[in-house]
Structure formats: structure tokens, C-alpha cells
Design an enzyme around this catalytic site. Structure first.
Site, PDB file in Angstrom:
ATOM      1  N   ASN A 119       0.861  -1.190   0.000  1.00 22.15           N
ATOM      2  CA  ASN A 119       0.000   0.000   0.000  1.00 22.15           C
ATOM      3  C   ASN A 119       0.892   1.233   0.000  1.00 22.15           C
ATOM      4  O   ASN A 119       1.509   1.558   1.004  1.00 22.15           O
ATOM      5  CB  ASN A 119      -0.894  -0.046   1.253  1.00 22.15           C
ATOM      6  CG  ASN A 119      -1.738   1.211   1.396  1.00 22.15           C
ATOM      7  OD1 ASN A 119      -1.793   2.046   0.489  1.00 22.15           O
ATOM      8  ND2 ASN A 119      -2.393   1.352   2.536  1.00 22.15           N
ATOM      9  N   LYS A 150       0.028   4.296  -0.239  1.00 18.84           N
ATOM     10  CA  LYS A 150      -0.592   5.497   0.348  1.00 18.84           C
ATOM     11  C   LYS A 150      -0.349   6.692  -0.595  1.00 18.84           C
ATOM     12  O   LYS A 150      -0.345   6.497  -1.808  1.00 18.84           O
ATOM     13  CB  LYS A 150      -0.050   5.716   1.759  1.00 18.84           C
ATOM     14  CG  LYS A 150      -0.143   4.416   2.589  1.00 18.84           C
ATOM     15  CD  LYS A 150       0.150   4.575   4.030  1.00 18.84           C
ATOM     16  CE  LYS A 150       0.007   3.207   4.707  1.00 18.84           C
ATOM     17  NZ  LYS A 150       0.154   3.258   6.153  1.00 18.84           N
ATOM     18  N   HIS A 194      -9.338   1.143   5.223  1.00 20.52           N
ATOM     19  CA  HIS A 194      -7.998   1.343   5.786  1.00 20.52           C
ATOM     20  C   HIS A 194      -8.089   2.306   6.975  1.00 20.52           C
ATOM     21  O   HIS A 194      -8.889   3.232   6.977  1.00 20.52           O
ATOM     22  CB  HIS A 194      -7.039   1.902   4.731  1.00 20.52           C
ATOM     23  CG  HIS A 194      -5.622   1.877   5.213  1.00 20.52           C
ATOM     24  ND1 HIS A 194      -5.114   2.875   6.013  1.00 20.52           N
ATOM     25  CD2 HIS A 194      -4.640   0.952   5.086  1.00 20.52           C
ATOM     26  CE1 HIS A 194      -3.861   2.563   6.332  1.00 20.52           C
ATOM     27  NE2 HIS A 194      -3.551   1.396   5.782  1.00 20.52           N
ATOM     28  N   GLU A 248      -6.381   4.735   7.912  1.00 24.42           N
ATOM     29  CA  GLU A 248      -6.235   6.174   7.650  1.00 24.42           C
ATOM     30  C   GLU A 248      -7.515   6.760   7.079  1.00 24.42           C
ATOM     31  O   GLU A 248      -7.841   7.921   7.299  1.00 24.42           O
ATOM     32  CB  GLU A 248      -5.032   6.402   6.715  1.00 24.42           C
ATOM     33  CG  GLU A 248      -3.725   6.228   7.487  1.00 24.42           C
ATOM     34  CD  GLU A 248      -2.640   5.495   6.743  1.00 24.42           C
ATOM     35  OE1 GLU A 248      -2.627   5.502   5.502  1.00 24.42           O
ATOM     36  OE2 GLU A 248      -1.777   4.887   7.436  1.00 24.42           O
ATOM     37  N   GLU A 300      -4.923  -4.806  10.806  1.00 21.90           N
ATOM     38  CA  GLU A 300      -3.890  -3.791  10.945  1.00 21.90           C
ATOM     39  C   GLU A 300      -4.135  -2.998  12.221  1.00 21.90           C
ATOM     40  O   GLU A 300      -4.918  -2.030  12.216  1.00 21.90           O
ATOM     41  CB  GLU A 300      -3.919  -2.832   9.749  1.00 21.90           C
ATOM     42  CG  GLU A 300      -3.693  -3.505   8.410  1.00 21.90           C
ATOM     43  CD  GLU A 300      -3.197  -2.523   7.350  1.00 21.90           C
ATOM     44  OE1 GLU A 300      -2.113  -2.751   6.825  1.00 21.90           O
ATOM     45  OE2 GLU A 300      -3.881  -1.533   7.077  1.00 21.90           O
ATOM     46  N   GLY A 323       2.982   2.398  10.636  1.00 21.51           N
ATOM     47  CA  GLY A 323       3.930   3.490  10.436  1.00 21.51           C
ATOM     48  C   GLY A 323       4.672   3.890  11.697  1.00 21.51           C
ATOM     49  O   GLY A 323       5.313   4.936  11.743  1.00 21.51           O
ATOM     50  N   SER A 374       3.845  -2.028  10.189  1.00 22.40           N
ATOM     51  CA  SER A 374       5.309  -2.063  10.325  1.00 22.40           C
ATOM     52  C   SER A 374       5.916  -3.419   9.974  1.00 22.40           C
ATOM     53  O   SER A 374       6.871  -3.855  10.618  1.00 22.40           O
ATOM     54  CB  SER A 374       5.737  -1.620  11.732  1.00 22.40           C
ATOM     55  OG  SER A 374       5.324  -0.290  11.976  1.00 22.40           O
ATOM     56  N   GLY A 392       3.068  -1.144   4.192  1.00 24.40           N
ATOM     57  CA  GLY A 392       3.075   0.267   3.820  1.00 24.40           C
ATOM     58  C   GLY A 392       4.480   0.696   3.426  1.00 24.40           C
ATOM     59  O   GLY A 392       4.950   0.407   2.324  1.00 24.40           O
TER      60      GLY A 392
HETATM   61  P1  13P Z   1       3.322   0.407   7.507  1.00 24.16           P
HETATM   62  O1  13P Z   1       3.834  -0.883   6.952  1.00 24.16           O
HETATM   63  O2  13P Z   1       4.053   1.612   6.970  1.00 24.16           O
HETATM   64  O3  13P Z   1       3.244   0.379   8.993  1.00 24.16           O
HETATM   65  O4  13P Z   1       1.816   0.588   6.973  1.00 24.16           O
HETATM   66  C1  13P Z   1       0.936  -0.475   7.091  1.00 24.16           C
HETATM   67  C2  13P Z   1      -0.301  -0.147   6.346  1.00 24.16           C
HETATM   68  O5  13P Z   1      -1.003   0.782   6.667  1.00 24.16           O
HETATM   69  C3  13P Z   1      -0.616  -0.971   5.174  1.00 24.16           C
HETATM   70  O6  13P Z   1      -1.906  -0.727   4.727  1.00 24.16           O
END
Ligand code: 13P
Length: 250
Positions: free
Chosen positions: A8, A10, A94, A96, A166, A172, A212, A233
Site C-alpha cells: 500500500n 498510500k 484502511h 487512515e 492492521e 507506520g 510495520s 506500507g
Molecule cells: P506500515 O507498513 O508503513 O506500517 O503501513 C501499514 C499499512 O497501513 C498498510 O496498509
């Protein structure tokens, strides 16, 4: 069960970095990878990269969609438009989108239903906030998100539907759920899905872990029996680290 690794991106990536990424993935052997691979670039890159990616054995998806087919919805993208651009997948719910953009369980349900109905394959993201975790509400929150999203979903098969667990506090942040904690929540998710949709579906459902995931922790996480892939991510922005994670699939 064949694992599925998602990348992803983003709100990251450009034409130049996207083309480079796909070329590097090909050079690193993405076509023979031990897992299904799907990546989610920003909408603007989908038409170009989906075409390049199909040659690399990689599917392409949209990070979001809207539930109407067309009309006066400035700034939104319909499921058909995603398909037309070359996507075969989409993400709904998601964290976010839920916590930065304010999407409710009801909105997530509508998006999931519309995307699947249009013939796209969908990843439903679920996960608890740190405050919910500390208040011992992980199970309650994740179960509510799943029950709400699957309510009345109708015909869905494990080939075109994936759940990504997640934990929001792990996204992140460099923090990850321990492999044991991920396994525990994944097993519960499978159990809840079996009561909503059925045992056979739940047995074949792929449940990804996200938050992560990096080359250094991928092996232990992906070896857990109820973890059937990862949604990555930050580490998916670089072909080397993304392929390292993909090659960590047992
Ligand atoms: P990270 O791997 O950067 O923590 O993000 C995970 C994520 O949100 C995947 O959709």
C-alpha cells in the site's frame, strides 16, 4: 493456502519511481514469487503501472473507491473507473480512511459491497486504536468492524476477498503486534467470519497482517498458521525490501 502480499503506497510515488519499482520487481523475480502480489499505487499511476505490473506477475489495486457508479460526486472514483484504469483489487476501511478521513463502519460496508459487486477483489482492513487496545477492547472493536462490513454481503468467495488485520498503533510506528498476538486475533477473526459466512469460507479466507512489516520481522509473522500474508506500507515503496518480505513467505 497461497499467501498474498500487498503493498500500500498510500500518498507516495511518482511516474518515475513507479516505473523504476516495477522494473526492479521484475529483475528481482516477482513473476516467480512464492505468493500472490498486489500493489496499490495512487490513482494517478494506476493506468501506466497496471500494464507494466501485469508482465511482472503483480496485480494492481485502488486504495479507495466510492460506492456510486457515476454522478455528481466531485473527487470520487467509482468501482468501474478503477477497473477501467486496470485495477483488479481495492482496499476498503484502511485505518487512515477511518481515522483521518472519518469513514464510519457503514461507509466501509457500502464501499466493500460496491467494489465486490463490480467484480473487483477486495481487502477489508480492520484494527483497533491504541486507546482501544489499552482499554482491552481489541476484540470488541475488530469484531464490530467485521460484522458490520460483512452484513448482507451476499455472494463472496475467498478468491476475491481478503481481510487485513492492521492494529492502528502499529501502522507506520515501527511497533508490531507480536506474532503470537497477530495469530490470536487472526484466529478470532476466522472464527467470527465462520459464524457470519460459513466454515468453509472461513477456512479458505486469507487474513493478512499489517503494521510495520519489514524484512527483519516478516519471517516470524508470516510463519504463523493463521497469518496468510501481509499488507505492507512503508517497506513496499522499495522493491528490494518489498521482495525480501515476499520471499519471507514460508
Ligand atoms: P506500515 O507498513 O508503513 O506500517 O503501513 C501499514 C499499512 O497501513 C498498510 O496498509
Amino acid at each position: 493456502m497461497r499467501q498474498i502480499i500487498g503493498g500500500n503506497w498510500k500518498m507516495n510515488g511518482s511516474t518515475e519511481s513507479g516505473v523504476l519499482f516495477i522494473n526492479e520487481m521484475k529483475a528481482l523475480g516477482s513473476f516467480d514469487a512464492p505468493a500472490d502480489i498486489v500493489f496499490f499505487p495512487p490513482f494517478t499511476l494506476i493506468p501506466l503501472l497496471a500494464e507494466l505490473a501485469s508482465d511482472a506477475g503483480i496485480e494492481t489495486g485502488g486504495q479507495n473507491l466510492f460506492w456510486f457508479e457515476k454522478g455528481a460526486f466531485t473527487g470520487e472514483i467509482s468501482p468501474d473507473m478503477l477497473k477501467d484504469a486496470g485495477s483488479t483489487w481495492f482496499i476498503a476501511g484502511h485505518s487512515e480512511r477511518r481515522h483521518v478521513l472519518g469513514e464510519t463502519d457503514e461507509i466501509v460496508r457500502k464501499k466493500l459491497e460496491a467494489g465486490l459487486k463490480c467484480g473487483l477483489k477486495g481487502i477489508l482492513c480492520v484494527g483497533e486504536l491504541i486507546t482501544e487496545r489499552e482499554a482491552d477492547q481489541t476484540e470488541m472493536v475488530v469484531r464490530r468492524q467485521i460484522e458490520s462490513a460483512l452484513d448482507g454481503l451476499g455472494n463472496v468467495s475467498p478468491e476475491n476477498f481478503v481481510i487485513a488485520y492492521e492494529p492502528v498503533w502499529a501502522i507506520g510506528t515501527g511497533l508490531t503486534a507480536t506474532p503470537e498476538e497477530a495469530e490470536r486475533v487472526h484466529s478470532l477473526i476466522r472464527e467470527w467470519v465462520s459464524t457470519i459466512i460459513g466454515q468453509e469460507f472461513a477456512d479458505n479466507l486469507r487474513i493478512q497482517y499489517g503494521g510495520s512489516v519489514k524484512p527483519s520481522n516478516a519471517v516470524t509473522i508470516l510463519s504463523k498458521p493463521s497469518v496468510n500474508g501481509a499488507l505492507v506500507g512503508g517497506a513496499s515503496l522499495n522493491a528490494d525490501s518489498f521482495m525480501d518480505i515476499i520471499n519471507s513467505v514460508p
